[in-house]
Design a protein around this motif. Structure first.
Motif, PDB file in Angstrom:
ATOM      1  N   ALA A 155      47.117  88.834 -66.784  1.00 21.65           N
ATOM      2  CA  ALA A 155      47.309  87.627 -65.997  1.00 21.65           C
ATOM      3  C   ALA A 155      46.010  86.905 -65.697  1.00 21.65           C
ATOM      4  CB  ALA A 155      48.025  87.969 -64.686  1.00 21.65           C
ATOM      5  N   ARG A 156      44.874  87.567 -65.888  1.00 25.80           N
ATOM      6  CA  ARG A 156      43.593  86.961 -65.559  1.00 25.80           C
ATOM      7  C   ARG A 156      42.700  86.885 -66.795  1.00 25.80           C
ATOM      8  NH1 ARG A 156      42.302  86.415 -60.289  1.00 25.80           N
ATOM      9  NH2 ARG A 156      40.083  86.453 -60.781  1.00 25.80           N
ATOM     10  N   LEU A 157      42.006  85.757 -66.931  1.00 27.05           N
ATOM     11  CA  LEU A 157      41.008  85.606 -67.985  1.00 27.05           C
ATOM     12  C   LEU A 157      39.717  86.250 -67.494  1.00 27.05           C
ATOM     13  CD1 LEU A 157      40.752  84.214 -70.791  1.00 27.05           C
ATOM     14  CD2 LEU A 157      39.724  82.274 -69.607  1.00 27.05           C
ATOM     15  N   PRO A 158      39.131  87.166 -68.257  1.00 30.90           N
ATOM     16  CA  PRO A 158      37.977  87.920 -67.765  1.00 30.90           C
ATOM     17  C   PRO A 158      36.799  87.040 -67.334  1.00 30.90           C
ATOM     18  CG  PRO A 158      38.852  88.938 -69.745  1.00 30.90           C
ATOM     19  CD  PRO A 158      39.583  87.637 -69.585  1.00 30.90           C
ATOM     20  N   VAL A 159      36.097  87.480 -66.301  1.00 31.19           N
ATOM     21  CA  VAL A 159      34.848  86.852 -65.860  1.00 31.19           C
ATOM     22  C   VAL A 159      33.709  87.452 -66.684  1.00 31.19           C
ATOM     23  CG1 VAL A 159      33.219  86.556 -63.965  1.00 31.19           C
ATOM     24  CG2 VAL A 159      35.684  86.436 -63.523  1.00 31.19           C
ATOM     25  N   LEU A 160      32.941  86.596 -67.350  1.00 31.74           N
ATOM     26  CA  LEU A 160      31.839  87.069 -68.181  1.00 31.74           C
ATOM     27  C   LEU A 160      30.479  86.877 -67.520  1.00 31.74           C
ATOM     28  CD1 LEU A 160      32.998  85.815 -71.701  1.00 31.74           C
ATOM     29  CD2 LEU A 160      33.477  87.993 -70.566  1.00 31.74           C
ATOM     30  N   THR A 161      30.340  85.837 -66.702  1.00 29.83           N
ATOM     31  CA  THR A 161      29.103  85.597 -65.952  1.00 29.83           C
ATOM     32  C   THR A 161      29.479  85.214 -64.531  1.00 29.83           C
ATOM     33  OG1 THR A 161      27.957  84.819 -67.950  1.00 29.83           O
ATOM     34  CG2 THR A 161      26.951  84.276 -65.829  1.00 29.83           C
ATOM     35  N   GLN A 162      28.939  85.930 -63.566  1.00 26.43           N
ATOM     36  CA  GLN A 162      29.367  85.787 -62.181  1.00 26.43           C
ATOM     37  C   GLN A 162      28.886  84.499 -61.522  1.00 26.43           C
ATOM     38  OE1 GLN A 162      31.323  87.525 -60.148  1.00 26.43           O
ATOM     39  NE2 GLN A 162      31.860  89.140 -61.589  1.00 26.43           N
ATOM     40  N   GLN A 163      27.689  84.047 -61.856  1.00 22.06           N
ATOM     41  CA  GLN A 163      27.133  82.877 -61.171  1.00 22.06           C
ATOM     42  C   GLN A 163      26.305  82.057 -62.139  1.00 22.06           C
ATOM     43  OE1 GLN A 163      24.781  83.840 -57.730  1.00 22.06           O
ATOM     44  NE2 GLN A 163      24.796  81.749 -56.942  1.00 22.06           N
ATOM     45  N   ILE A 164      26.585  80.755 -62.191  1.00 27.36           N
ATOM     46  CA  ILE A 164      25.826  79.884 -63.085  1.00 27.36           C
ATOM     47  C   ILE A 164      25.195  78.749 -62.288  1.00 27.36           C
ATOM     48  CG2 ILE A 164      27.409  80.427 -64.986  1.00 27.36           C
ATOM     49  CD1 ILE A 164      28.536  77.618 -64.742  1.00 27.36           C
ATOM     50  N   TYR A 165      24.261  78.085 -62.947  1.00 25.46           N
ATOM     51  CA  TYR A 165      23.532  76.963 -62.353  1.00 25.46           C
ATOM     52  C   TYR A 165      24.529  75.864 -61.965  1.00 25.46           C
ATOM     53  CZ  TYR A 165      19.528  73.690 -62.084  1.00 25.46           C
ATOM     54  OH  TYR A 165      18.557  72.807 -61.669  1.00 25.46           O
ATOM     55  N   GLN A 166      24.361  75.311 -60.787  1.00 26.76           N
ATOM     56  CA  GLN A 166      25.298  74.293 -60.296  1.00 26.76           C
ATOM     57  C   GLN A 166      24.920  72.884 -60.774  1.00 26.76           C
ATOM     58  OE1 GLN A 166      28.272  75.072 -58.519  1.00 26.76           O
ATOM     59  NE2 GLN A 166      27.608  77.005 -59.417  1.00 26.76           N
ATOM     60  N   LEU A 167      25.783  71.920 -60.486  1.00 21.66           N
ATOM     61  CA  LEU A 167      25.614  70.566 -61.013  1.00 21.66           C
ATOM     62  C   LEU A 167      24.983  69.588 -60.019  1.00 21.66           C
ATOM     63  CD1 LEU A 167      29.051  70.150 -62.838  1.00 21.66           C
ATOM     64  CD2 LEU A 167      26.830  70.591 -63.902  1.00 21.66           C
ATOM     65  N   GLU A 168      24.590  70.066 -58.852  1.00 23.38           N
ATOM     66  CA  GLU A 168      24.108  69.156 -57.810  1.00 23.38           C
ATOM     67  C   GLU A 168      22.904  68.324 -58.244  1.00 23.38           C
ATOM     68  OE1 GLU A 168      25.312  72.053 -57.290  1.00 23.38           O
ATOM     69  OE2 GLU A 168      26.810  71.797 -55.702  1.00 23.38           O
ATOM     70  N   SER A 169      22.067  68.869 -59.123  1.00 22.55           N
ATOM     71  CA  SER A 169      20.867  68.142 -59.537  1.00 22.55           C
ATOM     72  C   SER A 169      21.139  67.143 -60.665  1.00 22.55           C
ATOM     73  CB  SER A 169      19.782  69.135 -59.990  1.00 22.55           C
ATOM     74  OG  SER A 169      20.230  69.900 -61.099  1.00 22.55           O
ATOM     75  N   PHE A 170      22.353  67.127 -61.201  1.00 21.20           N
ATOM     76  CA  PHE A 170      22.702  66.204 -62.277  1.00 21.20           C
ATOM     77  C   PHE A 170      23.297  64.918 -61.700  1.00 21.20           C
ATOM     78  CE2 PHE A 170      22.593  70.328 -64.254  1.00 21.20           C
ATOM     79  CZ  PHE A 170      22.066  70.094 -65.520  1.00 21.20           C
ATOM     80  N   ARG A 171      23.082  63.822 -62.417  1.00 24.80           N
ATOM     81  CA  ARG A 171      23.552  62.515 -61.951  1.00 24.80           C
ATOM     82  C   ARG A 171      24.808  62.109 -62.709  1.00 24.80           C
ATOM     83  NH1 ARG A 171      22.589  57.215 -63.531  1.00 24.80           N
ATOM     84  NH2 ARG A 171      21.082  57.902 -65.096  1.00 24.80           N
ATOM     85  N   SER A 172      25.829  61.729 -61.968  1.00 22.02           N
ATOM     86  CA  SER A 172      27.081  61.313 -62.587  1.00 22.02           C
ATOM     87  C   SER A 172      26.927  59.948 -63.246  1.00 22.02           C
ATOM     88  CB  SER A 172      28.193  61.251 -61.535  1.00 22.02           C
ATOM     89  OG  SER A 172      29.358  60.662 -62.088  1.00 22.02           O
ATOM     90  N   LEU A 173      27.548  59.782 -64.406  1.00 19.80           N
ATOM     91  CA  LEU A 173      27.538  58.497 -65.110  1.00 19.80           C
ATOM     92  C   LEU A 173      28.853  57.744 -64.896  1.00 19.80           C
ATOM     93  CD1 LEU A 173      25.870  59.473 -68.517  1.00 19.80           C
ATOM     94  CD2 LEU A 173      24.814  58.483 -66.490  1.00 19.80           C
ATOM     95  N   GLU A 174      29.630  58.187 -63.923  1.00 23.50           N
ATOM     96  CA  GLU A 174      30.931  57.560 -63.684  1.00 23.50           C
ATOM     97  C   GLU A 174      30.828  56.336 -62.785  1.00 23.50           C
ATOM     98  OE1 GLU A 174      33.163  58.874 -65.666  1.00 23.50           O
ATOM     99  OE2 GLU A 174      31.518  60.232 -66.136  1.00 23.50           O
ATOM    100  N   GLY A 175      29.648  56.096 -62.243  1.00 26.36           N
ATOM    101  CA  GLY A 175      29.477  54.953 -61.347  1.00 26.36           C
ATOM    102  C   GLY A 175      29.771  55.333 -59.918  1.00 26.36           C
ATOM    103  N   GLY A 176      29.218  54.570 -58.989  1.00 26.79           N
ATOM    104  CA  GLY A 176      29.448  54.851 -57.576  1.00 26.79           C
ATOM    105  C   GLY A 176      28.688  56.091 -57.140  1.00 26.79           C
ATOM    106  N   GLU A 177      29.163  56.701 -56.073  1.00 25.35           N
ATOM    107  CA  GLU A 177      28.494  57.876 -55.519  1.00 25.35           C
ATOM    108  C   GLU A 177      29.271  59.155 -55.808  1.00 25.35           C
ATOM    109  OE1 GLU A 177      25.535  57.753 -54.123  1.00 25.35           O
ATOM    110  OE2 GLU A 177      25.489  55.582 -54.468  1.00 25.35           O
ATOM    111  N   GLU A 178      30.116  59.129 -56.828  1.00 25.13           N
ATOM    112  CA  GLU A 178      30.934  60.304 -57.125  1.00 25.13           C
ATOM    113  C   GLU A 178      30.056  61.503 -57.460  1.00 25.13           C
ATOM    114  OE1 GLU A 178      34.476  61.812 -60.168  1.00 25.13           O
ATOM    115  OE2 GLU A 178      33.511  59.862 -60.464  1.00 25.13           O
ATOM    116  N   GLU A 179      30.352  62.623 -56.825  1.00 20.29           N
ATOM    117  CA  GLU A 179      29.636  63.866 -57.091  1.00 20.29           C
ATOM    118  C   GLU A 179      30.492  64.748 -57.988  1.00 20.29           C
ATOM    119  OE1 GLU A 179      28.170  67.856 -54.702  1.00 20.29           O
ATOM    120  OE2 GLU A 179      28.184  65.931 -53.645  1.00 20.29           O
ATOM    121  N   VAL A 180      29.894  65.205 -59.079  1.00 23.51           N
ATOM    122  CA  VAL A 180      30.592  66.082 -60.006  1.00 23.51           C
ATOM    123  C   VAL A 180      30.180  67.513 -59.705  1.00 23.51           C
ATOM    124  CG1 VAL A 180      31.010  66.657 -62.423  1.00 23.51           C
ATOM    125  CG2 VAL A 180      30.645  64.267 -61.753  1.00 23.51           C
ATOM    126  N   SER A 181      31.167  68.374 -59.533  1.00 22.97           N
ATOM    127  CA  SER A 181      30.894  69.741 -59.114  1.00 22.97           C
ATOM    128  C   SER A 181      31.871  70.700 -59.772  1.00 22.97           C
ATOM    129  CB  SER A 181      31.000  69.838 -57.585  1.00 22.97           C
ATOM    130  OG  SER A 181      30.953  71.178 -57.149  1.00 22.97           O
TER     131      SER A 181
END
Length: 218
Positions: free
Chosen positions: A29-55
């Motif tokens: 029922a579960r897809l295995p976890v291969l890496t527990q923690q990865i780099y987050q997206l907070e430092s990346f800039r969204s190209l969708e316009g406005g102030e939308e934060e992608v996370s």
């Protein structure tokens, strides 16, 4: 004797089959976890316009790396759009995130215009970052794959709502499957489609359980 045999066939075999498949559902029922923690997206800039934060937070994310020249990613993008995005974009917490280097914005717009002719890109996000940030994100996946010199990869990755990398801990060759080759229709049809179904079903079951518990508590 014949009566017992008929009873066995009519009742025992179906019951056994049910128990077998029921245990299979529980085991897979579960897809295995291969890496527990990865780099987050907070430092990346969204190209969708406005102030939308992608996370990654509270989203099932298909993460991709089109590279310096995203337009060269066109065939891969069409494959993803047809095989993965279009069938599952209706799921509320499902998104695509494509990470491109700074300076690739014009080509991203060209790519988006072409893809948008076949799908609604509402849940396909593009973010931009420095080469250092992109390398840090890719390296944090902790896979047996490498990012190309142009910061591209034909592989996409399944990230769960907690920012963990999901995949297969044992693929057909006995090794872990970290990413899915978007250049291969076989991989998309026979591996990624199945794995996306598994993780979506996993969260649907969790949501049903949560709603049931809340109803019972009221």
């Amino acid at each position: 004797m014949k009566k017992f045999f008929v009873i066995f066939v009519l009742f025992a075999l179906p019951l056994g089959a049910y128990l077998f498949f029921a245990s299979g559902v529980n085991n897979f029922a579960r897809l295995p976890v291969l890496t527990q923690q990865i780099y987050q997206l907070e430092s990346f800039r969204s190209l969708e316009g406005g102030e939308e934060e992608v996370s990654f937070d509270n989203k099932i994310t298909i993460l991709g790396f089109p590279g310096v020249e995203p337009i060269d990613y066109m065939n891969n993008a069409y494959h993803l759009a047809e095989k993965i995005y279009d069938p599952y974009a209706g799921f509320n917490d499902f998104q695509f995130v494509s990470v491109v280097p700074e300076g690739s914005e014009a080509e991203v717009e060209e790519l988006k215009q072409k893809i948008s002719k076949v799908i609604d890109l509402k849940k396909w996000k593009f973010v931009t970052g420095s080469s250092e940030e992109i390398n840090a994100l890719f390296d944090s996946l902790n896979t047996n794959l490498e990012l190309n010199n142009d910061l591209s990869s034909p592989n996409v990755f399944i990230i769960d709502k907690d920012g963990k990398l999901r995949g297969r801990d044992k693929d057909d060759d006995g090794n872990e499957l970290f990413g899915y080759d978007t250049g291969s229709i076989y991989v998309l049809n026979n591996k990624m489609t199945d794995d996306v179904k598994v993780i979506l079903a996993e969260y649907r079951l969790e949501l049903k359980k949560y709603n049931k518990e809340n109803t019972e508590d009221q």
